[in-house]
Design an enzyme around this catalytic site. Structure first.
Site, PDB file in Angstrom:
ATOM      1  CE  LYS A 126      -4.507   1.007  -0.063  1.00  0.00           C
ATOM      2  NZ  LYS A 126      -5.605   0.616  -0.480  1.00  0.00           N
ATOM      3  CG  ASP A 166      -7.391   3.649  -0.679  1.00  0.00           C
ATOM      4  OD1 ASP A 166      -7.558   2.668  -0.477  1.00  0.00           O
ATOM      5  OD2 ASP A 166      -7.280   4.782  -0.010  1.00  0.00           O
TER       6      ASP A 166
HETATM    7  P1  NDP Z   1     -12.783   7.673  -2.641  1.00  0.00           P
HETATM    8  O1  NDP Z   1     -12.023   9.053  -2.658  1.00  0.00           O
HETATM    9  O2  NDP Z   1     -13.447   7.558  -3.890  1.00  0.00           O
HETATM   10  O3  NDP Z   1     -14.538   8.018  -1.636  1.00  0.00           O
HETATM   11  C1  NDP Z   1     -13.748   8.562  -0.495  1.00  0.00           C
HETATM   12  C2  NDP Z   1     -14.980   8.701   0.325  1.00  0.00           C
HETATM   13  O4  NDP Z   1     -15.433   8.540   1.625  1.00  0.00           O
HETATM   14  C3  NDP Z   1     -15.495   9.790  -0.266  1.00  0.00           C
HETATM   15  O5  NDP Z   1     -16.970  10.181  -0.139  1.00  0.00           O
HETATM   16  C4  NDP Z   1     -14.580  10.871   1.465  1.00  0.00           C
HETATM   17  O6  NDP Z   1     -15.616  12.381   1.519  1.00  0.00           O
HETATM   18  C5  NDP Z   1     -15.539   9.977   2.206  1.00  0.00           C
HETATM   19  N1  NDP Z   1     -13.928   9.815   3.376  1.00  0.00           N
HETATM   20  C6  NDP Z   1     -13.016   9.515   3.033  1.00  0.00           C
HETATM   21  N2  NDP Z   1     -12.496  10.659   4.212  1.00  0.00           N
HETATM   22  C7  NDP Z   1     -13.406  10.469   4.872  1.00  0.00           C
HETATM   23  C8  NDP Z   1     -12.987  11.133   6.521  1.00  0.00           C
HETATM   24  N3  NDP Z   1     -11.741  10.985   7.034  1.00  0.00           N
HETATM   25  N4  NDP Z   1     -14.176  11.470   7.312  1.00  0.00           N
HETATM   26  C9  NDP Z   1     -15.512  10.927   6.314  1.00  0.00           C
HETATM   27  N5  NDP Z   1     -15.400  10.924   4.993  1.00  0.00           N
HETATM   28  C10 NDP Z   1     -13.912  10.604   4.523  1.00  0.00           C
HETATM   29  O7  NDP Z   1     -12.221   6.564  -1.922  1.00  0.00           O
HETATM   30  P2  NDP Z   1     -12.470   5.542  -1.937  1.00  0.00           P
HETATM   31  O8  NDP Z   1     -14.156   4.784  -2.892  1.00  0.00           O
HETATM   32  O9  NDP Z   1     -11.814   4.577  -2.905  1.00  0.00           O
HETATM   33  O10 NDP Z   1     -11.756   4.053  -0.642  1.00  0.00           O
HETATM   34  C11 NDP Z   1     -12.896   4.306   0.333  1.00  0.00           C
HETATM   35  C12 NDP Z   1     -12.824   3.107   0.903  1.00  0.00           C
HETATM   36  O11 NDP Z   1     -12.725   1.750   0.248  1.00  0.00           O
HETATM   37  C13 NDP Z   1     -10.944   3.423   1.749  1.00  0.00           C
HETATM   38  O12 NDP Z   1     -10.963   2.758   3.657  1.00  0.00           O
HETATM   39  C14 NDP Z   1     -10.467   2.548   0.706  1.00  0.00           C
HETATM   40  O13 NDP Z   1      -8.869   2.238   1.961  1.00  0.00           O
HETATM   41  C15 NDP Z   1     -11.290   1.177   0.378  1.00  0.00           C
HETATM   42  N6  NDP Z   1     -11.274   0.548  -0.659  1.00  0.00           N
HETATM   43  C16 NDP Z   1     -11.534   1.111  -2.006  1.00  0.00           C
HETATM   44  C17 NDP Z   1     -10.911   0.427  -2.568  1.00  0.00           C
HETATM   45  C18 NDP Z   1     -10.838   0.967  -4.574  1.00  0.00           C
HETATM   46  O14 NDP Z   1     -11.851  -0.301  -5.292  1.00  0.00           O
HETATM   47  N7  NDP Z   1     -10.887   1.752  -4.339  1.00  0.00           N
HETATM   48  C19 NDP Z   1     -10.867  -1.283  -2.584  1.00  0.00           C
HETATM   49  C20 NDP Z   1     -10.573  -1.826  -1.728  1.00  0.00           C
HETATM   50  C21 NDP Z   1     -11.184  -1.267  -0.279  1.00  0.00           C
HETATM   51  P3  NDP Z   1     -14.666  13.360   0.884  1.00  0.00           P
HETATM   52  O15 NDP Z   1     -14.962  13.410  -0.523  1.00  0.00           O
HETATM   53  O16 NDP Z   1     -15.528  14.495   1.388  1.00  0.00           O
HETATM   54  O17 NDP Z   1     -13.309  13.267   1.457  1.00  0.00           O
END
Ligand code: NDP
Length: 445
Positions: A126, A166
């Site tokens: 990662k 991510d």
């Molecule tokens: P994105 O950046 O596309 O979206 C993240 C979302 O979560 C946004 O809506 C964001 O809101 C919100 N968010 C992020 N940080 C915070 C925080 N500290 N507090 C509140 N809301 C928050 O990321 P992903 O959808 O790719 O990833 C989301 C989760 O899924 C993570 O934990 C990631 O590790 C996990 N994951 C992702 C994979 C992938 O294929 N993308 C695979 C497996 C797991 P805002 O825009 O306001 O920050």
């Protein structure tokens, strides 16, 4: 935890001070491993746990970049290669101001078990940076990505280390990163990074794979634990990024009504069902806040800094970030009749929350099993790239099969160790055994 595991945990924590998220991830795995160590004394003898909990390599580097006004900024970049017993390091890059070495270590550690569960030949890694992409222009994002890759490229390779996206890293960023890799190395090595656009080496399913996979897993889990289906249920999904959006899309297709989603500023509630096309337009195309949903859906409600877990639902999918679902939130979900929580994000539920859910018969799918669809489809992307093929026909059916395989592996392992429907234990032990056996076979001492 047994005394052996307890003292191992203390040892590892004392060697990694201040890395609280890594300690939490470590604890959640180690506390389930005693039975497998009792059954296989060879793991203890060969110090497999000690080896498995120490990253093979950790790279930290400086990332300078210039903003549109000529101002200079300096961020920190990370890439942790945790375990390569079953394949090259594989795991995404996160760009978020909260990122520290401890964050990247926790994510890479989780990835070890997740990648093993897929049954595919991928090790764990990662990376990321404390860079905040919010409010940056497209050019600033490009310059940052180029500077990041200028440092990282020498550690990557199709058989060495293969990053993906991510939080804060989507197809646009992957494009800039790959472009810089190609520019520096003068090599078109498609398989050096995944999550690419289908126009230049990616697979169309990758973008949707994590979210869809969570819903496939949830469907199987509901059937196994409650003899229920998703159809007709109400759901809430935290976040509105890549994972949340496509989980909502698949929930809708599966017959559920998603009534709420969020971003880090607030929660949208739409009793008519969240319109996923609107979310895609706001978040993928226009890159604005979720509060703007109200402009086209005036009957919906927006609660600034709201708590999404207060909203009564049958199914809850935490798809935003780590530790977003706490003990009190779990109590609210139980009180409001929730029957399943399936983690789209990595480690979104605290240990206290998991314990409340499990002891109240809420089916609980841990992220390392439920969100493995993304990395599984990345491994398929690597296969296509390795063949220099232009056929990107890895289908939703293949993703579905992999998620069902993961579900079965968790269920069967939980049964084998006398804890049916304990998906946390099942995922940890099934993932652990695959990596541990490879390490034993290689004599990795
Ligand atoms: P994105 O950046 O596309 O979206 C993240 C979302 O979560 C946004 O809506 C964001 O809101 C919100 N968010 C992020 N940080 C915070 C925080 N500290 N507090 C509140 N809301 C928050 O990321 P992903 O959808 O790719 O990833 C989301 C989760 O899924 C993570 O934990 C990631 O590790 C996990 N994951 C992702 C994979 C992938 O294929 N993308 C695979 C497996 C797991 P805002 O825009 O306001 O920050």
């Amino acid at each position: 935890m047994s005394d052996t595991i307890d003292s191992l945990y203390e040892q590892i924590v004392s060697r990694s001070p201040g890395e609280s998220e890594f300690h939490q991830a470590l604890y959640e795995v180690l506390e389930t491993l005693s039975p497998v160590l009792d059954k296989h004394p060879e793991y203890k003898e060969h110090k497999i746990i000690e080896l498995l909990c120490e990253p093979e390599r950790q790279i930290i580097f400086r990332v300078p970049w210039e903003d549109d006004n000529g101002g200079i900024h300096v961020n920190r970049g990370f890439r942790v290669g945790f375990n390569s017993a079953i394949g090259p390091y594989k795991g995404g890059l996160r760009f978020h101001p909260s990122v520290t070495l401890g964050t990247i270590k926790f994510l890479a550690f989780e990835q070890t078990f997740k990648n093993a569960l897929t049954g595919l030949p991928i090790g764990s890694g990662k990376g990321g940076s404390d860079f905040d992409p919010k409010g940056k222009s497209d050019r600033e994002i490009m310059r940052f990505c180029q500077s990041f890759m200028t440092q990282l490229y020498r550690y990557l390779g199709e058989s060495t280390d293969v990053p993906a996206g991510d939080i804060g890293v989507g197809t646009r960023e992957i494009g800039y990163l790959f472009g810089q890799y190609k520019r520096i190395t003068q090599r078109y090595e498609s398989g050096v990074i995944t999550g690419k656009s289908p126009d230049w080496g990616g697979t169309w399913i990758r973008k949707k794979a994590t979210g869809y996979g969570v819903v496939f897993f949830c469907e199987e889990m509901l059937k196994a634990v409650h003899d229920e289906t998703i159809k007709g249920k109400t759901a809430v999904v935290s976040g509105s990024g890549n994972v949340a959006t496509y989980a909502m899309e698949k929930l809708k297709v599966s017959g559920a009504k998603v009534i709420a989603c969020s971003d880090s500023d607030g929660v949208i509630i739409d009793e008519n069902g969240i319109n996923v096309d609107t979310v895609i337009d706001l978040k993928e195309v226009r890159r604005v806040r979720i509060s703007e949903y109200l402009t086209s859906h005036p009957t919906a409600k927006y609660i600034e800094n709201g708590n999404i877990w207060e909203i009564p639902c049958d199914i809850a999918l935490p798809c935003a970030t780590q530790n977003e679902l706490k003990e009190d939130d779990a109590k609210l979900l139980v009180k409001n009749g929730c029957i399943a929580v399936c983690e789209g994000a990595n480690m979104p539920s605290t240990p206290e929350a998991i314990s409340i859910l499990q002891s109240n018969n809420v089916a609980f799918g841990p992220g390392k099993a439920a969100n493995a669809g993304g990395v599984a489809s990345s491994a398929l992307e690597m296969q296509v790239n390795a063949m220099h093929s232009a056929s990107y026909d890895y289908s939703e059916e293949r993703l579905h099969e992999i998620m069902n395989h993961i579900h079965r592996a968790c269920c069967q392992t939980a049964e084998e160790f006398g804890e049916p429907h304990n998906y946390v234990l099942g995922a940890n032990i099934a993932g652990f055994r695959r990596v541990a056996n490879a390490m034993l076979a290689f004599g990795l001492i």
